[in-house]
Design an enzyme around this catalytic site. Structure first.
Site, PDB file in Angstrom:
ATOM      1  N   ARG A   4       0.674  -1.192   0.141  1.00 32.20           N
ATOM      2  CA  ARG A   4      -0.138  -0.046  -0.049  1.00 32.20           C
ATOM      3  C   ARG A   4       0.835   1.283   0.051  1.00 32.20           C
ATOM      4  NH1 ARG A   4      -4.359   0.374   4.607  1.00 32.20           N
ATOM      5  NH2 ARG A   4      -2.639   1.120   5.915  1.00 32.20           N
ATOM      6  N   SER A  21     -12.582  -4.412   0.214  1.00 34.60           N
ATOM      7  CA  SER A  21     -13.000  -3.929   1.519  1.00 34.60           C
ATOM      8  C   SER A  21     -14.252  -3.833   1.757  1.00 34.60           C
ATOM      9  CB  SER A  21     -12.123  -2.726   2.050  1.00 34.60           C
ATOM     10  OG  SER A  21     -10.708  -2.928   1.876  1.00 34.60           O
ATOM     11  N   LYS A  58      -6.167   3.779  10.196  1.00 36.91           N
ATOM     12  CA  LYS A  58      -7.209   4.517   9.128  1.00 36.91           C
ATOM     13  C   LYS A  58      -7.932   5.437   9.960  1.00 36.91           C
ATOM     14  CE  LYS A  58      -8.363   2.917   5.290  1.00 36.91           C
ATOM     15  NZ  LYS A  58      -9.143   2.308   4.398  1.00 36.91           N
TER      16      LYS A  58
END
Length: 214
Positions: free
Chosen positions: A42, A111, A140
């Site tokens: 990521r 997700s 997050k």
């Protein structure tokens, strides 16, 4: 790598902003040595060229160890480097569009933040789902409210796809997540920010394995 051959038991998601100065490849190597079975690369804040260069170096190492490489968000980067898969969020490219582009060339994970998301992902042809967040997480800041173990259990009963739990997971709660229906656990800071990423991966891997035989 075929979807059915992927082992999601311990799924590492990289994040250089949490790596405390360690190189991504260094963390990946330590994680794999400790039992990581799948890696998602990521990168949110680097150029496409830098992302590709890093992805190629990580892919080369993972291929030797027969560990799948999943690219976060970027279908173009996943295609360019020949990754094993791509992982998409609810605000990324729609799954059906990604499938039209990729055909059957790689796996696609999605997700999901609710039961409805999960059911739709299975209907639209996802290869696995990332259920997020299970617990509150600082990784997050834009995450949905935590689903908790009950939310995970509800999704696990409704969906037959492989289910990777993520969000606030560590060695204390990893076993509970497996016992409540997850196929595996995904972690970021639990390995990426650890003083000893290999040891952290070993402890998480042990907890997953123990939960499966209990």
């Amino acid at each position: 790598m075929k979807p059915e051959s992927i082992d999601y038991s311990l799924y590492l998601v990289t994040d250089r902003s949490l790596s405390r100065g360690k190189a991504t490849l260094e963390i990946v190597k330590a994680g794999v040595a400790g039992g990581v079975t799948c890696v998602q690369l990521r990168e949110k804040n680097c150029s496409t060229l830098e992302f590709i260069k890093e992805a190629l170096s990580v892919k080369e190492y993972l291929k030797i160890n027969n560990i799948p490489l999943i690219i976060n968000d970027r279908v173009d980067v996943a295609q360019a480097i020949g990754a094993d898969g791509v992982h998409l969020g609810q605000t990324d490219m729609p799954l059906t569009m990604a499938k039209d582009i990729l055909k059957d060339s790689m796996i696609i994970g999605i997700s999901v933040e609710s039961l409805e998301d999960a059911i739709r992902a299975e209907k639209d042809g996802a290869d696995y789902i990332g259920i997020s967040p299970i617990f509150a997480t600082p990784t997050k800041t834009d995450a949905a409210p935590p689903l908790g173990l009950e939310g995970l259990k509800e999704i696990s009963r409704a969906v037959s796809l492989p289910k990777v739990a993520i969000g606030g997971l560590n060695k204390e709660n990893a076993g509970e997540v497996i016992l409540n229906g997850a196929s595996g656990i995904a972690v970021v800071s639990a390995i990426v920010s650890a003083d000893d990423p290999r040891k952290a991966a070993e402890e998480l891997s042990y907890m997953v394995k123990q939960a499966r035989i209990s």
